[in-house]
Design an enzyme around this catalytic site. Sequence first.
Site, mmCIF file in Angstrom:
data_model
loop_
_atom_site.group_PDB
_atom_site.id
_atom_site.type_symbol
_atom_site.label_atom_id
_atom_site.label_comp_id
_atom_site.label_asym_id
_atom_site.label_seq_id
_atom_site.Cartn_x
_atom_site.Cartn_y
_atom_site.Cartn_z
ATOM 1 N N THR A 11 31.650 46.920 40.574
ATOM 2 C CA THR A 11 30.878 45.950 41.350
ATOM 3 C C THR A 11 31.775 44.760 41.690
ATOM 4 O O THR A 11 32.663 44.399 40.929
ATOM 5 C CB THR A 11 29.631 45.467 40.591
ATOM 6 N N GLY A 12 31.539 44.190 42.870
ATOM 7 C CA GLY A 12 32.402 43.104 43.314
ATOM 8 C C GLY A 12 33.831 43.576 43.511
ATOM 9 O O GLY A 12 34.781 42.854 43.203
ATOM 10 N N GLY A 13 33.986 44.776 44.045
ATOM 11 C CA GLY A 13 35.306 45.388 44.132
ATOM 12 C C GLY A 13 36.044 45.173 45.426
ATOM 13 O O GLY A 13 37.089 45.800 45.644
ATOM 14 N N GLY A 16 39.857 40.023 45.114
ATOM 15 C CA GLY A 16 40.237 39.409 43.853
ATOM 16 C C GLY A 16 40.464 40.394 42.729
ATOM 17 O O GLY A 16 41.039 41.467 42.913
ATOM 18 N N SER A 136 35.146 36.064 30.814
ATOM 19 C CA SER A 136 36.115 35.037 31.183
ATOM 20 C C SER A 136 36.442 34.203 29.954
ATOM 21 O O SER A 136 35.584 33.996 29.084
ATOM 22 C CB SER A 136 35.549 34.124 32.271
ATOM 23 N N TYR A 149 29.028 27.969 34.561
ATOM 24 C CA TYR A 149 29.760 29.225 34.659
ATOM 25 C C TYR A 149 30.161 29.728 33.278
ATOM 26 O O TYR A 149 29.978 30.906 32.944
ATOM 27 C CB TYR A 149 31.003 29.021 35.529
#
Length: 246
Positions: A11-13, A16, A136, A149
């Site tokens: 996902t989000g591929g 970045g 993160s 975040y």
Amino acid sequence: MQFQSKVVLVTGGSSGLGFAIAEAFVSQGADLIITGRRQPQLDEAASRLGGNVSAVRTDISDPASLGELFKHIGAVHGRIDVLIANAGMGEIEPLGAITEAGFDRVFATNVKGTTFTVQRALPLMSEGSSVVIIGSTSSINPGPGMSVYGATKAALRALVKSWILDIKGSGVRINLLSPGPVDTPSLRAVLGENAPQVIDLLNEKSTLGRIGQAHEIGQAALFLASEASSYVNGAELFADGGASQV
């Protein structure tokens, strides 16, 4: 760390770190599905990746959009061998300037979206499958303006620790990969004209003397998803040059 004919969802591929992770799996022969919210960027990413890649426009914060994604994967592939739950977002809002709208956006994507991505993927996964959730180092050291975040990434740690108990005995592993700063165009865009100075400071914090490169995060994701880590479950791997360890 071979993924020939394995069905891998990132996902989000389309950009970045997500793109770098997708590149790593394509290089190992995966049947890859990438998602993102913008179709033109998805199409461009799929073209650049080559290999056996499909792109499905998906907003993970929208349950209906997620439903369509997994309906498509079930119909076309019938299974998921590896899920890389990478899609996420962040906004710089220091205390005193945190907005309700901004708070809701970040939590809706990073926590709610990740939760329901994993939950909807599990029925398509079987013994030997692997989930890698992208966290993160902001979860332990968020820095100014990054409290919301960082909180979402800390929430992912708590979720993983519970989820491995919820699915005990299934043979599906769930691990967390938490990168530190990585030299990407998006990082430099966020830093703006201060990028060179800030990156110099980040280089100094790393025990390797530099910040990461996107392909290095891709290699770490390959490891956690592969049989090379078959007895690793519920772990958090910090890929940050040692900065979080000192």
